[in-house]
Design an enzyme around this catalytic site. Structure first.
Site, mmCIF file in Angstrom:
data_model
loop_
_atom_site.group_PDB
_atom_site.id
_atom_site.type_symbol
_atom_site.label_atom_id
_atom_site.label_comp_id
_atom_site.label_asym_id
_atom_site.label_seq_id
_atom_site.Cartn_x
_atom_site.Cartn_y
_atom_site.Cartn_z
ATOM 1 N N LYS A 50 131.166 82.610 136.989
ATOM 2 C CA LYS A 50 129.919 82.235 137.675
ATOM 3 C C LYS A 50 129.846 80.717 137.847
ATOM 4 O O LYS A 50 129.326 80.231 138.843
ATOM 5 C CB LYS A 50 128.714 82.728 136.867
ATOM 6 C CG LYS A 50 128.580 84.246 136.811
ATOM 7 C CD LYS A 50 128.122 84.790 138.138
ATOM 8 C CE LYS A 50 127.712 86.240 138.066
ATOM 9 N NZ LYS A 50 127.383 86.817 139.356
ATOM 10 N N TYR A 70 133.505 85.876 131.882
ATOM 11 C CA TYR A 70 132.637 86.276 133.003
ATOM 12 C C TYR A 70 131.747 85.101 133.403
ATOM 13 O O TYR A 70 131.625 84.759 134.585
ATOM 14 C CB TYR A 70 131.778 87.486 132.586
ATOM 15 C CG TYR A 70 130.455 87.576 133.307
ATOM 16 C CD1 TYR A 70 130.388 87.912 134.657
ATOM 17 C CD2 TYR A 70 129.245 87.324 132.631
ATOM 18 C CE1 TYR A 70 129.164 87.984 135.318
ATOM 19 C CE2 TYR A 70 128.028 87.400 133.282
ATOM 20 C CZ TYR A 70 127.990 87.719 134.626
ATOM 21 O OH TYR A 70 126.783 87.791 135.277
ATOM 22 N N HIS A 71 131.118 84.461 132.420
ATOM 23 C CA HIS A 71 130.220 83.356 132.748
ATOM 24 C C HIS A 71 130.994 82.186 133.367
ATOM 25 O O HIS A 71 130.468 81.472 134.219
ATOM 26 C CB HIS A 71 129.442 82.911 131.501
ATOM 27 C CG HIS A 71 128.426 83.924 131.046
ATOM 28 N ND1 HIS A 71 128.687 84.873 130.085
ATOM 29 C CD2 HIS A 71 127.155 84.146 131.454
ATOM 30 C CE1 HIS A 71 127.613 85.630 129.915
ATOM 31 N NE2 HIS A 71 126.669 85.215 130.735
ATOM 32 N N THR A 127 123.834 83.198 136.738
ATOM 33 C CA THR A 127 123.187 83.715 135.531
ATOM 34 C C THR A 127 122.757 82.555 134.641
ATOM 35 O O THR A 127 123.389 81.492 134.653
ATOM 36 C CB THR A 127 124.139 84.656 134.747
ATOM 37 O OG1 THR A 127 123.800 84.615 133.365
ATOM 38 C CG2 THR A 127 125.589 84.270 134.876
ATOM 39 N N SER A 148 131.305 83.129 128.149
ATOM 40 C CA SER A 148 132.351 84.160 128.185
ATOM 41 C C SER A 148 133.193 83.888 129.429
ATOM 42 O O SER A 148 132.800 83.071 130.274
ATOM 43 C CB SER A 148 131.746 85.565 128.298
ATOM 44 O OG SER A 148 131.222 85.744 129.613
HETATM 45 N N1 LIG Z 1 121.676 92.877 135.651
HETATM 46 C C1 LIG Z 1 121.436 91.723 135.063
HETATM 47 O O1 LIG Z 1 120.736 91.667 134.034
HETATM 48 C C2 LIG Z 1 122.020 90.451 135.619
HETATM 49 C C3 LIG Z 1 121.664 89.234 135.010
HETATM 50 C C4 LIG Z 1 122.187 88.050 135.539
HETATM 51 C C5 LIG Z 1 123.012 88.085 136.647
HETATM 52 N N2 LIG Z 1 123.353 89.284 137.220
HETATM 53 C C6 LIG Z 1 124.215 89.266 138.399
HETATM 54 O O2 LIG Z 1 123.608 90.003 139.439
HETATM 55 C C7 LIG Z 1 124.606 90.668 140.220
HETATM 56 C C8 LIG Z 1 124.285 92.156 140.319
HETATM 57 O O3 LIG Z 1 124.172 92.676 139.002
HETATM 58 P P1 LIG Z 1 124.006 94.221 138.736
HETATM 59 O O4 LIG Z 1 123.422 94.371 137.384
HETATM 60 O O5 LIG Z 1 123.352 94.871 139.897
HETATM 61 O O6 LIG Z 1 125.537 94.676 138.667
HETATM 62 P P2 LIG Z 1 126.246 95.971 139.294
HETATM 63 O O7 LIG Z 1 127.607 96.039 138.711
HETATM 64 O O8 LIG Z 1 125.381 97.159 139.099
HETATM 65 O O9 LIG Z 1 126.300 95.626 140.842
HETATM 66 C C9 LIG Z 1 127.354 94.936 141.436
HETATM 67 C C10 LIG Z 1 127.874 95.780 142.580
HETATM 68 O O10 LIG Z 1 128.917 95.054 143.224
HETATM 69 C C11 LIG Z 1 129.977 95.932 143.496
HETATM 70 N N3 LIG Z 1 131.226 95.183 143.557
HETATM 71 C C12 LIG Z 1 131.868 94.530 142.554
HETATM 72 N N4 LIG Z 1 133.011 94.012 142.994
HETATM 73 C C13 LIG Z 1 133.092 94.314 144.312
HETATM 74 C C14 LIG Z 1 134.057 94.070 145.304
HETATM 75 N N5 LIG Z 1 135.195 93.431 145.032
HETATM 76 N N6 LIG Z 1 133.821 94.512 146.559
HETATM 77 C C15 LIG Z 1 132.684 95.194 146.844
HETATM 78 N N7 LIG Z 1 131.745 95.477 145.931
HETATM 79 C C16 LIG Z 1 131.954 95.049 144.663
HETATM 80 C C17 LIG Z 1 129.977 96.933 142.357
HETATM 81 O O11 LIG Z 1 130.624 98.137 142.696
HETATM 82 C C18 LIG Z 1 128.479 97.105 142.102
HETATM 83 O O12 LIG Z 1 127.951 98.182 142.834
HETATM 84 C C19 LIG Z 1 125.946 90.376 139.562
HETATM 85 O O13 LIG Z 1 126.554 89.299 140.224
HETATM 86 C C20 LIG Z 1 125.542 89.953 138.159
HETATM 87 O O14 LIG Z 1 126.489 89.085 137.601
HETATM 88 C C21 LIG Z 1 122.865 90.465 136.729
#
Ligand SMILES: NC(=O)c1ccc[n+]([C@@H]2O[C@H](COP(=O)([O-])OP(=O)(O)OC[C@H]3O[C@@H](n4cnc5c(N)ncnc54)[C@H](O)[C@@H]3O)[C@@H](O)[C@H]2O)c1
Length: 508
Positions: A279, A275-276, A229, A273
């Site tokens: 990453k 979380y960050h 991120t 954070s």
């Molecule tokens: N959405 C955004 O704006 C954004 C921005 C920057 C980075 N990201 C990164 O992109 C990725 C996807 O984001 P998103 O918005 O689709 O999130 P999301 O939570 O909708 O998708 C993540 C999926 O991973 C699954 N998951 C989590 N832990 C798991 C585990 N231990 N085993 C199996 N599955 C697991 C969750 O159930 C979920 O379906 C994440 O890594 C997030 O940090 C998202």
């Protein structure tokens, strides 16, 4: 199809996941460039040799001689050459991005597999929230993907932490690219208390670390596209450019009347954070794995995603992707549109002058295909800053307010509230995001106005509006980075919303 879109035409078997390098490469070259390895190969004809897993009849050969444009296994597609029937595994396939990508890739003829353990559904439930756009159960999603779009997805319910089951599935599918989304994506969720911070770091850091070992042992030629991120970098108050993960060759450090080249070193991270921080830890674990084992990875420093539309998720109600608006899992533009729909003042944290990178859902999908189509070199840890533009939170709120009021007849107000986070809300910001356009021919297709309009169209539907109303008490944050749990106070209500100029989005 323009030649420009064939960004990967000159890549060779060296980059192809169908290559088998094991046993035929001198791994002492680990971490060094192909050029250095080739220079050494002048002394020995057998320095870099390989076999093609798809065409064993080629025997043992120099993998740098056949380009993607020449290889019959690589087919011209809209986002570059794609490996015929390429096998791509999505970890976190049930999520906002994972499900959207599964359909996007399936539509391009890619063989999609994926895992999820429904963590996200459970975390949202635990907070008493829900996705305001209802989503189907996985079994129904899979059925609809087949019946509506003709896409068969090989899904397995697996926790990424269960290394034995994940390894078994990876060994069975032998994916040629792995997209790793399976992490907890929320900064506020990681700041609730010790239990949540530990859960997020364990899930994200240890899940990824285990995956890296599995890839080393079972699929070392597979490219890993890992989601980081932009928040890993923070917003350096010096105003120095935010490079794409690694300093460029001409970056210089001057100190004490001496100077050094910083080229090739990882840039500083300043996560915002726990979380960050997870990453950032991933960044180092992936980087080291590329160095030690010649794994190949792109780390995608993703800006905030917004939107709800791709042609595939819009094809049927059962194919929709999730859309969250609560303080933990809602992302900023999505939240603003939902607030506007129910007449809740768009809430800006602090001054609202925070500058952030953004990218529409559909454009993010385009980027992912381009990265999958153009795998890194063995041992390469590549980084892209994935965003299509950046602007202040306040100007985004103004854009949402303008479209909501002028196109949908809504009365939209904006308010500034206390900022529960620890972040600079007025700061310089110079992100560099050249790699995707220059190396992968990415061109954003979706303007913020277009996607915000589409979100309003969907969220103003009575049944969805009702679902926003039901959870409006979860919109304003109560999770403070200090550990306090109290509602934020309103600092200012902005009645006179200035509509001109529109959100200043700096497109690349
Ligand atoms: N959405 C955004 O704006 C954004 C921005 C920057 C980075 N990201 C990164 O992109 C990725 C996807 O984001 P998103 O918005 O689709 O999130 P999301 O939570 O909708 O998708 C993540 C999926 O991973 C699954 N998951 C989590 N832990 C798991 C585990 N231990 N085993 C199996 N599955 C697991 C969750 O159930 C979920 O379906 C994440 O890594 C997030 O940090 C998202």
């Amino acid at each position: 199809m323009s030649a420009y879109s064939m960004h990967n035409q000159d890549k060779t078997c060296w980059n192809c996941p169908a290559i088998d390098l094991a046993g035929m490469v001198d791994f002492r070259a680990c971490g060094q460039s192909l050029q250095i390895s080739k220079a050494r190969s002048d002394d020995s004809d057998t320095y870099i040799l390989a076999r093609c897993k798809r065409n064993p009849g080629l025997g043992v050969y120099d993998p740098t001689t056949i380009t993607f444009a020449e290889c019959p296994e690589w087919i011209e597609r809209p986002y570059g050459y794609l490996l015929r029937d390429m096998r791509v595994m999505i970890l976190g396939i049930d999520g906002y991005l994972g499900w959207t990508l599964a359909l996007w890739l399936g539509n391009l003829g890619i063989k999609v597999s994926g895992i999820d353990n429904y963590n996200r559904r459970n975390w949202v439930k635990e907070r008493g929230a829900h996705t305001v756009v209802p989503i189907s159960r996985m079994s129904e999603r899979l059925h609809a993907a087949t019946s509506v779009l003709g896409i068969d997805i090989n899904f397995r319910e697996i926790d990424i932490m269960d290394r034995a089951r994940l390894a078994e599935f990876i060994d069975e599918v032998k994916p040629e690219a792995i997209v790793h989304y399976a992490e907890c994506p929320s900064a506020p969720y990681s700041m609730i208390d010790a239990e949540h911070a530990i859960l997020v770091q364990e899930n994200n850091v240890l899940g990824t670390l285990g995956l890296l070992f599995i890839m080393r042992d079972l699929v070392p030629e597979t490219s890993l596209i890992k989601l980081g991120t932009m928040g890993e970098y923070g917003t350096p108050l010096t105003g120095r450019p935010i490079f794409e993960g690694i300093f460029p060759a001409d970056a210089i450090l001057k100190w004490d009347n001496r100077e050094w080249s910083l080229g090739g070193e990882l840039t500083p991270r300043d996560p915002v954070s726990f979380y960050h921080v997870s990453k950032v830890q991933d960044t180092f674990n992936v980087y080291e794995s590329c160095k030690y084992w010649w794994l190949r990875s792109y780390d995608v420093m993703q800006g905030v995603i917004y939107g709800i539309h791709t042609d595939q998720v819009a094809a049927d109600e059962r194919l929709r992707t999730r859309f969250d608006i609560d303080e933990w899992f809602g992302t900023v533009i999505n939240r603003f549109v939902a607030q506007a729909v129910i007449g809740f003042p768009l809430s800006i944290y602090g001054a609202g002058e925070q500058l952030r990178g953004f990218i529409a859902l559909e454009d993010a999908m385009q980027c992912m295909v381009r990265l999958i189509a153009s795998p890194p070199d063995p041992g390469q840890y590549g980084v892209v800053n994935q965003m299509s533009g950046y602007c202040s939170i306040r100007s985004l709120a103004e854009t949402v307010a303008e479209i909501g009021s002028q196109e949908f007849g809504l009365t939209v107000r904006i308010q500034r509230v206390e900022n529960p986070r620890v972040e600079a809300d007025i700061h310089p910001f110079e992100p560099i995001y050249d790699n995707l356009p220059k190396e992968f021919a990415f061109q954003p297709k979706v303007s913020p106005e277009m996607e915000i309009y589409r979100m309003f169209e969907l969220l103003t539907q009575p049944s969805i509006k009702q679902r926003i109303e039901e959870k409006k008490h979860l919109i304003l944050p109560r999770t403070w980075w200090s550990g306090q749990k109290k509602p934020v106070e309103t600092l200012e209500v902005i009645d006179e919303v200035e509509y001109a100029p529109r959100a200043k989005v700096y497109l690349s």
